[in-house]
Design a protein around this motif. Structure first.
Motif, PDB file in Angstrom:
ATOM      1  N   ALA A 247      53.447 -38.359  33.554  1.00 14.70           N
ATOM      2  CA  ALA A 247      53.554 -37.639  32.282  1.00 14.70           C
ATOM      3  C   ALA A 247      52.415 -38.008  31.334  1.00 14.70           C
ATOM      4  CB  ALA A 247      54.904 -37.936  31.629  1.00 14.70           C
ATOM      5  N   ALA A 248      51.998 -39.277  31.353  1.00 14.85           N
ATOM      6  CA  ALA A 248      50.915 -39.711  30.469  1.00 14.85           C
ATOM      7  C   ALA A 248      49.596 -39.040  30.847  1.00 14.85           C
ATOM      8  CB  ALA A 248      50.775 -41.229  30.518  1.00 14.85           C
ATOM      9  N   TYR A 249      49.318 -38.936  32.146  1.00 14.23           N
ATOM     10  CA  TYR A 249      48.090 -38.258  32.579  1.00 14.23           C
ATOM     11  C   TYR A 249      48.117 -36.773  32.210  1.00 14.23           C
ATOM     12  CZ  TYR A 249      45.642 -41.903  35.202  1.00 14.23           C
ATOM     13  OH  TYR A 249      44.918 -43.018  35.549  1.00 14.23           O
ATOM     14  N   ARG A 250      49.271 -36.169  32.281  1.00 14.27           N
ATOM     15  CA  ARG A 250      49.368 -34.735  32.007  1.00 14.27           C
ATOM     16  C   ARG A 250      49.539 -34.423  30.516  1.00 14.27           C
ATOM     17  NH1 ARG A 250      50.100 -31.482  36.396  1.00 14.27           N
ATOM     18  NH2 ARG A 250      50.361 -32.517  38.406  1.00 14.27           N
ATOM     19  N   SER A 251      49.514 -35.431  29.683  1.00 12.08           N
ATOM     20  CA  SER A 251      49.799 -35.239  28.261  1.00 12.08           C
ATOM     21  C   SER A 251      48.613 -34.645  27.516  1.00 12.08           C
ATOM     22  CB  SER A 251      50.175 -36.581  27.623  1.00 12.08           C
ATOM     23  OG  SER A 251      49.042 -37.432  27.576  1.00 12.08           O
ATOM     24  N   ASP A 252      48.904 -34.015  26.400  1.00 17.36           N
ATOM     25  CA  ASP A 252      47.858 -33.487  25.524  1.00 17.36           C
ATOM     26  C   ASP A 252      46.960 -34.615  25.026  1.00 17.36           C
ATOM     27  OD1 ASP A 252      48.907 -30.953  25.828  1.00 17.36           O
ATOM     28  OD2 ASP A 252      50.041 -31.004  23.940  1.00 17.36           O
ATOM     29  N   ALA A 253      47.546 -35.784  24.766  1.00 16.12           N
ATOM     30  CA  ALA A 253      46.774 -36.909  24.234  1.00 16.12           C
ATOM     31  C   ALA A 253      45.710 -37.355  25.230  1.00 16.12           C
ATOM     32  CB  ALA A 253      47.709 -38.072  23.889  1.00 16.12           C
ATOM     33  N   PHE A 254      46.070 -37.405  26.505  1.00 16.06           N
ATOM     34  CA  PHE A 254      45.095 -37.834  27.515  1.00 16.06           C
ATOM     35  C   PHE A 254      43.989 -36.801  27.663  1.00 16.06           C
ATOM     36  CE2 PHE A 254      43.619 -38.026  31.970  1.00 16.06           C
ATOM     37  CZ  PHE A 254      43.041 -39.288  31.931  1.00 16.06           C
ATOM     38  N   ARG A 255      44.360 -35.540  27.724  1.00 15.30           N
ATOM     39  CA  ARG A 255      43.344 -34.496  27.866  1.00 15.30           C
ATOM     40  C   ARG A 255      42.378 -34.524  26.687  1.00 15.30           C
ATOM     41  NH1 ARG A 255      47.867 -31.504  29.751  1.00 15.30           N
ATOM     42  NH2 ARG A 255      48.106 -30.470  27.731  1.00 15.30           N
ATOM     43  N   ALA A 256      42.907 -34.720  25.497  1.00 20.75           N
ATOM     44  CA  ALA A 256      42.049 -34.763  24.310  1.00 20.75           C
ATOM     45  C   ALA A 256      41.109 -35.958  24.359  1.00 20.75           C
ATOM     46  CB  ALA A 256      42.912 -34.816  23.046  1.00 20.75           C
ATOM     47  N   ALA A 257      41.605 -37.105  24.816  1.00 18.75           N
ATOM     48  CA  ALA A 257      40.777 -38.310  24.883  1.00 18.75           C
ATOM     49  C   ALA A 257      39.622 -38.126  25.858  1.00 18.75           C
ATOM     50  CB  ALA A 257      41.634 -39.506  25.286  1.00 18.75           C
ATOM     51  N   ILE A 258      39.880 -37.498  26.998  1.00 17.27           N
ATOM     52  CA  ILE A 258      38.839 -37.299  28.002  1.00 17.27           C
ATOM     53  C   ILE A 258      37.810 -36.283  27.511  1.00 17.27           C
ATOM     54  CG2 ILE A 258      38.377 -36.421  30.324  1.00 17.27           C
ATOM     55  CD1 ILE A 258      39.603 -39.242  30.214  1.00 17.27           C
ATOM     56  N   ARG A 259      38.275 -35.207  26.929  1.00 14.83           N
ATOM     57  CA  ARG A 259      37.348 -34.158  26.473  1.00 14.83           C
ATOM     58  C   ARG A 259      36.469 -34.653  25.316  1.00 14.83           C
ATOM     59  NH1 ARG A 259      41.789 -29.905  27.432  1.00 14.83           N
ATOM     60  NH2 ARG A 259      41.031 -28.774  29.254  1.00 14.83           N
ATOM     61  N   ALA A 260      36.963 -35.602  24.537  1.00 15.12           N
ATOM     62  CA  ALA A 260      36.214 -36.075  23.367  1.00 15.12           C
ATOM     63  C   ALA A 260      35.161 -37.114  23.719  1.00 15.12           C
ATOM     64  CB  ALA A 260      37.180 -36.658  22.335  1.00 15.12           C
ATOM     65  N   ASP A 261      35.238 -37.707  24.900  1.00 15.59           N
ATOM     66  CA  ASP A 261      34.344 -38.802  25.284  1.00 15.59           C
ATOM     67  C   ASP A 261      33.259 -38.275  26.212  1.00 15.59           C
ATOM     68  OD1 ASP A 261      33.107 -41.141  26.115  1.00 15.59           O
ATOM     69  OD2 ASP A 261      34.979 -42.273  26.155  1.00 15.59           O
ATOM     70  N   ARG A 262      32.015 -38.309  25.774  1.00 16.51           N
ATOM     71  CA  ARG A 262      30.908 -37.768  26.564  1.00 16.51           C
ATOM     72  C   ARG A 262      30.669 -38.551  27.851  1.00 16.51           C
ATOM     73  NH1 ARG A 262      27.764 -34.127  23.877  1.00 16.51           N
ATOM     74  NH2 ARG A 262      27.143 -33.619  26.013  1.00 16.51           N
ATOM     75  N   VAL A 263      31.244 -39.734  27.951  1.00 16.52           N
ATOM     76  CA  VAL A 263      31.123 -40.514  29.183  1.00 16.52           C
ATOM     77  C   VAL A 263      31.632 -39.727  30.380  1.00 16.52           C
ATOM     78  CG1 VAL A 263      32.014 -42.552  30.397  1.00 16.52           C
ATOM     79  CG2 VAL A 263      31.223 -42.759  28.038  1.00 16.52           C
ATOM     80  N   TYR A 264      32.578 -38.822  30.135  1.00 21.36           N
ATOM     81  CA  TYR A 264      33.208 -38.091  31.231  1.00 21.36           C
ATOM     82  C   TYR A 264      32.541 -36.747  31.522  1.00 21.36           C
ATOM     83  CZ  TYR A 264      36.594 -41.766  30.557  1.00 21.36           C
ATOM     84  OH  TYR A 264      37.185 -43.000  30.437  1.00 21.36           O
ATOM     85  N   ASP A 265      31.397 -36.512  30.923  1.00 20.00           N
ATOM     86  CA  ASP A 265      30.639 -35.305  31.247  1.00 20.00           C
ATOM     87  C   ASP A 265      30.272 -35.307  32.730  1.00 20.00           C
ATOM     88  OD1 ASP A 265      30.775 -34.565  28.623  1.00 20.00           O
ATOM     89  OD2 ASP A 265      28.659 -34.923  28.161  1.00 20.00           O
ATOM     90  N   GLY A 266      30.521 -34.209  33.396  1.00 19.90           N
ATOM     91  CA  GLY A 266      30.203 -34.115  34.813  1.00 19.90           C
ATOM     92  C   GLY A 266      31.357 -34.463  35.731  1.00 19.90           C
ATOM     93  N   PHE A 267      32.440 -35.007  35.192  1.00 21.25           N
ATOM     94  CA  PHE A 267      33.601 -35.340  36.008  1.00 21.25           C
ATOM     95  C   PHE A 267      34.285 -34.068  36.512  1.00 21.25           C
ATOM     96  CE2 PHE A 267      32.874 -39.469  34.673  1.00 21.25           C
ATOM     97  CZ  PHE A 267      33.873 -40.365  34.994  1.00 21.25           C
ATOM     98  N   ALA A 268      34.850 -34.143  37.705  1.00 17.16           N
ATOM     99  CA  ALA A 268      35.732 -33.081  38.184  1.00 17.16           C
ATOM    100  C   ALA A 268      37.107 -33.315  37.573  1.00 17.16           C
ATOM    101  CB  ALA A 268      35.821 -33.109  39.703  1.00 17.16           C
ATOM    102  N   LEU A 269      37.653 -32.288  36.932  1.00 13.85           N
ATOM    103  CA  LEU A 269      38.919 -32.433  36.218  1.00 13.85           C
ATOM    104  C   LEU A 269      40.056 -31.780  36.985  1.00 13.85           C
ATOM    105  CD1 LEU A 269      37.673 -31.704  32.592  1.00 13.85           C
ATOM    106  CD2 LEU A 269      38.004 -33.930  33.695  1.00 13.85           C
ATOM    107  N   PRO A 270      41.231 -32.403  37.028  1.00 15.58           N
ATOM    108  CA  PRO A 270      42.384 -31.827  37.719  1.00 15.58           C
ATOM    109  C   PRO A 270      42.829 -30.510  37.083  1.00 15.58           C
ATOM    110  CG  PRO A 270      42.730 -34.164  37.253  1.00 15.58           C
ATOM    111  CD  PRO A 270      41.506 -33.744  36.483  1.00 15.58           C
TER     112      PRO A 270
END
Length: 274
Positions: A247-270
């Motif tokens: 549930a934590a991985y699928r949460s809005d909070a997690f998605r927002a954290a990943i999208r806001a951090d440029r470190v994850y640019d280029g990652f394949a997203l579920p």
């Protein structure tokens, strides 16, 4: 003056009224330990930033365990030394189960950096010359991924193989660029960049060594079986803590954290990011 019985009754009523007016105090959530294992970055970073805060709010306390190789961290889950790990895709997990007689399952996919082709000596794929050395992972599952990058770059021909566990360098059917394939332990690939012309580096090891996905000369076309998962023992897949992780991985909070951090640019997203 009021009779003593009447006075006592009034005091009791007053005390009851004050008690009912006082704010309710909720008991702190019960703390439960969840032991999670990782190989070097970036999955632990994402877990600390986007998953642990949610789990902590539900009364869970995360204990982090660190391993050098996927074999070690899978063994730790299989032997119940830790509860879960985050470091592998479903193809690798299936191969591990088949070879070791274990029953580990993926419960949720996670953002995953793709494997990339890097070089410290050349600026473009077109710089490849006959005799150029290309480092690739020496385990069959990730070797297949690397060979597909070389195939898509037009460097080799590759025989179709329905079972990634069986892939070897012998599956290379054509080598028009005359490259020399050098199998290495996957974790050694970033260091090998000083000695080889090109190296196919798994995303987690690339990031751990300071390489950026945006610096890769080519990135794999990552598909669902190669997106990493949280792995647990099958009997624990529906445990409350496992459901809380999902549930934590699928949460809005997690998605927002990943999208806001440029470190994850280029990652394949579920798929749950869509």
């Amino acid at each position: 003056m009021l009779p003593r019985r009447t006075l006592l009754a009034g005091l009791a009523a007053l005390a009851a009224g004050r008690a009912s007016a006082a704010p309710e105090t909720r008991a702190a959530p019960e703390t439960r330990d969840v032991r999670v294992g990782f190989t070097p970055r970036p999955y632990e970073d994402a877990f600390r930033a986007g998953i642990e805060p949610t789990l902590a709010g539900q009364g869970y306390r995360v204990a982090y365990a660190h391993f050098s190789t996927g074999l070690e961290v899978n063994k730790a889950v299989a032997h119940d030394e830790i509860d879960a790990n985050v470091m592998q895709h479903s193809v690798y997990l299936k191969a591990y189960n088949e070879r070791n007689g274990t029953d580990l399952v993926g419960i949720v996919p996670v953002p995953t950096p793709p494997m990339g082709l890097y070089s410290r000596k050349h600026k473009a794929l077109s710089a490849v010359r006959p005799g150029a050395t290309v480092a690739v992972p020496n385990d069959p599952v990730n070797l297949e991924r690397a060979l597909k990058i070389l195939r898509d770059a037009g460097w080799i021909g590759l025989r179709p193989n329905g079972n990634p566990v069986d892939v070897t360098e012998l599956d290379v059917t054509d080598n028009p660029k005359g490259i020399r394939i050098v199998p290495l332990e996957a974790a050694q690939a970033p260091r090998a960049l000083e000695d080889v012309d090109f190296a196919a580096v798994q995303g987690n090891f690339a990031i751990f060594s300071g390489l950026k996905l945006t610096e890769a000369l080519a990135l794999e076309a990552m598909t669902a079986p190669y997106i990493n998962v949280v792995a647990v023992r099958r009997p624990r897949a529906e445990a409350p803590w496992a459901r809380a992780i999902v549930a934590a991985y699928r949460s809005d909070a997690f998605r927002a954290a990943i999208r806001a951090d440029r470190v994850y640019d280029g990652f394949a997203l579920p798929d749950y990011f869509r």
